[in-house]
Design a protein around this motif. Structure first.
Motif, mmCIF file in Angstrom:
data_model
loop_
_atom_site.group_PDB
_atom_site.id
_atom_site.type_symbol
_atom_site.label_atom_id
_atom_site.label_comp_id
_atom_site.label_asym_id
_atom_site.label_seq_id
_atom_site.Cartn_x
_atom_site.Cartn_y
_atom_site.Cartn_z
ATOM 1 N N GLU A 36 6.805 -10.578 -0.579
ATOM 2 C CA GLU A 36 5.763 -9.734 -0.007
ATOM 3 C C GLU A 36 6.253 -8.863 1.145
ATOM 4 O O GLU A 36 5.992 -7.650 1.167
ATOM 5 N N ASP A 37 6.957 -9.432 2.122
ATOM 6 C CA ASP A 37 7.378 -8.641 3.281
ATOM 7 C C ASP A 37 8.291 -7.487 2.873
ATOM 8 O O ASP A 37 8.151 -6.362 3.366
ATOM 9 N N ASP A 38 9.236 -7.770 1.985
ATOM 10 C CA ASP A 38 10.141 -6.716 1.518
ATOM 11 C C ASP A 38 9.382 -5.650 0.742
ATOM 12 O O ASP A 38 9.660 -4.445 0.859
ATOM 13 N N VAL A 65 2.222 3.120 -9.032
ATOM 14 C CA VAL A 65 3.379 2.233 -9.046
ATOM 15 C C VAL A 65 3.368 1.446 -10.345
ATOM 16 O O VAL A 65 2.307 1.019 -10.821
ATOM 17 N N SER A 66 4.536 1.260 -10.927
ATOM 18 C CA SER A 66 4.693 0.355 -12.068
ATOM 19 C C SER A 66 5.674 -0.728 -11.680
ATOM 20 O O SER A 66 6.672 -0.470 -10.986
ATOM 21 N N THR A 67 5.397 -1.950 -12.117
ATOM 22 C CA THR A 67 6.233 -3.064 -11.681
ATOM 23 C C THR A 67 6.064 -4.252 -12.616
ATOM 24 O O THR A 67 5.232 -4.259 -13.523
ATOM 25 N N PHE A 68 6.880 -5.270 -12.360
ATOM 26 C CA PHE A 68 6.767 -6.575 -12.994
ATOM 27 C C PHE A 68 6.256 -7.539 -11.925
ATOM 28 O O PHE A 68 6.955 -7.774 -10.933
ATOM 29 N N VAL A 69 5.084 -8.087 -12.104
ATOM 30 C CA VAL A 69 4.585 -9.117 -11.193
ATOM 31 C C VAL A 69 5.027 -10.470 -11.737
ATOM 32 O O VAL A 69 4.747 -10.806 -12.892
ATOM 33 N N THR A 70 5.730 -11.231 -10.895
ATOM 34 C CA THR A 70 6.291 -12.505 -11.328
ATOM 35 C C THR A 70 5.864 -13.612 -10.373
ATOM 36 O O THR A 70 5.199 -13.377 -9.360
ATOM 37 N N ASP A 71 6.312 -14.833 -10.700
ATOM 38 C CA ASP A 71 5.975 -15.985 -9.855
ATOM 39 C C ASP A 71 6.838 -16.067 -8.604
ATOM 40 O O ASP A 71 6.593 -16.921 -7.747
ATOM 41 N N PRO A 129 -0.242 -10.568 -6.988
ATOM 42 C CA PRO A 129 -0.944 -9.355 -7.431
ATOM 43 C C PRO A 129 -2.065 -8.916 -6.501
ATOM 44 O O PRO A 129 -2.278 -7.712 -6.334
ATOM 45 N N ALA A 130 -2.791 -9.835 -5.908
ATOM 46 C CA ALA A 130 -3.866 -9.438 -5.000
ATOM 47 C C ALA A 130 -3.298 -8.741 -3.768
ATOM 48 O O ALA A 130 -3.802 -7.696 -3.340
ATOM 49 N N ALA A 131 -2.254 -9.304 -3.205
ATOM 50 C CA ALA A 131 -1.631 -8.687 -2.034
ATOM 51 C C ALA A 131 -1.060 -7.324 -2.380
ATOM 52 O O ALA A 131 -1.151 -6.370 -1.587
ATOM 53 N N LEU A 132 -0.483 -7.200 -3.551
ATOM 54 C CA LEU A 132 0.066 -5.913 -3.980
ATOM 55 C C LEU A 132 -1.045 -4.881 -4.166
ATOM 56 O O LEU A 132 -0.915 -3.735 -3.735
ATOM 57 N N GLY A 133 -2.134 -5.269 -4.801
ATOM 58 C CA GLY A 133 -3.235 -4.338 -5.000
ATOM 59 C C GLY A 133 -3.792 -3.829 -3.683
ATOM 60 O O GLY A 133 -4.005 -2.615 -3.518
ATOM 61 N N ARG A 134 -4.010 -4.728 -2.739
ATOM 62 C CA ARG A 134 -4.516 -4.312 -1.421
ATOM 63 C C ARG A 134 -3.557 -3.355 -0.737
ATOM 64 O O ARG A 134 -3.955 -2.333 -0.169
ATOM 65 N N ALA A 135 -2.261 -3.681 -0.790
ATOM 66 C CA ALA A 135 -1.258 -2.854 -0.120
ATOM 67 C C ALA A 135 -1.209 -1.452 -0.718
ATOM 68 O O ALA A 135 -1.077 -0.461 0.017
ATOM 69 N N LEU A 136 -1.311 -1.345 -2.020
ATOM 70 C CA LEU A 136 -1.273 -0.035 -2.661
ATOM 71 C C LEU A 136 -2.490 0.805 -2.279
ATOM 72 O O LEU A 136 -2.367 1.987 -1.948
ATOM 73 N N GLU A 137 -3.663 0.216 -2.334
ATOM 74 C CA GLU A 137 -4.860 0.979 -2.000
ATOM 75 C C GLU A 137 -4.862 1.396 -0.532
ATOM 76 O O GLU A 137 -5.252 2.525 -0.204
ATOM 77 N N GLU A 138 -4.414 0.514 0.351
ATOM 78 C CA GLU A 138 -4.360 0.853 1.771
ATOM 79 C C GLU A 138 -3.435 2.027 2.042
ATOM 80 O O GLU A 138 -3.653 2.798 2.988
ATOM 81 N N ARG A 139 -2.401 2.193 1.227
ATOM 82 C CA ARG A 139 -1.418 3.258 1.435
ATOM 83 C C ARG A 139 -1.719 4.507 0.630
ATOM 84 O O ARG A 139 -0.921 5.453 0.642
ATOM 85 N N GLY A 140 -2.827 4.534 -0.068
ATOM 86 C CA GLY A 140 -3.249 5.742 -0.754
ATOM 87 C C GLY A 140 -2.765 5.906 -2.173
ATOM 88 O O GLY A 140 -2.943 6.984 -2.763
#
Length: 272
Positions: free
Chosen positions: A258-260, A5-11, A16-27
């Motif tokens: 996060e939820d979206d 995944v490529s993205t812009f992490v913003t305020d 970023p931590a939640a995103l990293g966990r979610a990506l790894e959990e989904r493979g």
């Protein structure tokens, strides 16, 4: 083929931590983050993606800080800059930052680099747009020296320093892969000279991608890895890219709460 995944992490999007966990959990295999240090109020340079510059360009977190947060809560996810604006960064500091990311991630850093498009932005960093490609070359070469030599030195047109000690050194041998962004007429020159891979954007001068990849690998005399940004969520397209020789596809992730984001990633993971 791998999927990232490529993205812009913003305020105002997922952290970023939640995103990293979610990506790894989904493979997913990788996370690449864009960079803009700032956006000048007076804008003159056209945005390559269209007319109006999207909100997330104005609000990006520093990619190396955000990638460190993602790396700290994951074990396998590759964390990369997509792309780092090397022409807007001090090479000695940048070498330390990327090596530090590689160290704390256990050797999972990817260094995607480019020269950028926003001329007002780069001028605020003292960079002349007309010479930015020469500057990019020297800074990347200098960073490689700092990563691989105990007493590194570099003497060029734009970068010049006598022998120095620079630590930490990267975990990866000899260093994190340097992926060259872009698809212009001189991009392959940069990949062959100082890159470890190619990172074009889907649909931007990539209509003959299979032939381009073949040409690049023949010129380089090696199997150059290819990571492709902005790939559509279409299984047929993904299979075409696999046949063309693409090693990794990156799906664009909109900057959302996060939820979206998690709901979108659930749907996207069905392609894996």
């Amino acid at each position: 083929m791998e999927f990232g995944v490529s993205t812009f992490v913003t305020d105002d999007g997922i952290a970023p931590a939640a995103l990293g966990r979610a990506l790894e959990e989904r493979g997913f295999a990788s996370l690449y983050l864009a960079e803009h240090t700032h956006i000048p109020v007076k804008r003159e340079t056209p945005w390559p993606g269209g007319a109006e510059l999207p909100r997330h360009y104005y609000r990006t977190l520093d990619p190396l800080v955000a990638l460190t947060a993602a790396a700290a809560v994951t074990e396998r996810l590759r964390v990369g800059t997509g792309i780092a604006l090397v022409i807007q960064r001090d090479p000695i500091v940048l070498a330390k930052e990327v090596a530090s990311l590689d160290l704390v991630s256990g050797g999972r850093a990817v260094f995607g680099v480019g020269a950028g498009w926003n001329r007002e932005e780069m001028r605020n960093h003292g960079t002349e747009p007309a010479t930015r490609m020469r500057l990019l070359r020297e800074r990347v070469l200098a960073i490689k020296e700092l990563w691989t030599k105990d007493e590194a030195e570099f003497h060029g047109e734009f970068v010049d320093f006598d022998p120095v000690f620079s630590y930490p050194k990267p975990v990866q041998d000899p260093h994190p892969p340097v992926m060259i962004g872009g698809s212009g007429p001189t991009t392959f020159d940069r990949v062959v000279e100082f890159g470890d891979g190619w990172m074009p954007i889907y649909g931007r001068n990539t209509d003959a991608l299979a032939a381009q990849i073949t040409e690049l690998r023949e010129r380089a005399g090696r199997r150059v890895p290819v990571t492709l940004f902005g790939v559509p969520r279409d299984p047929g397209t993904v299979e075409e890219l696999r046949g063309a020789g693409v090693d990794e596809v990156l799906f664009n992730l909109k900057t959302l709460p996060e939820d979206d984001t998690l709901r979108y990633l659930d749907r996207l993971a069905e392609l894996l």
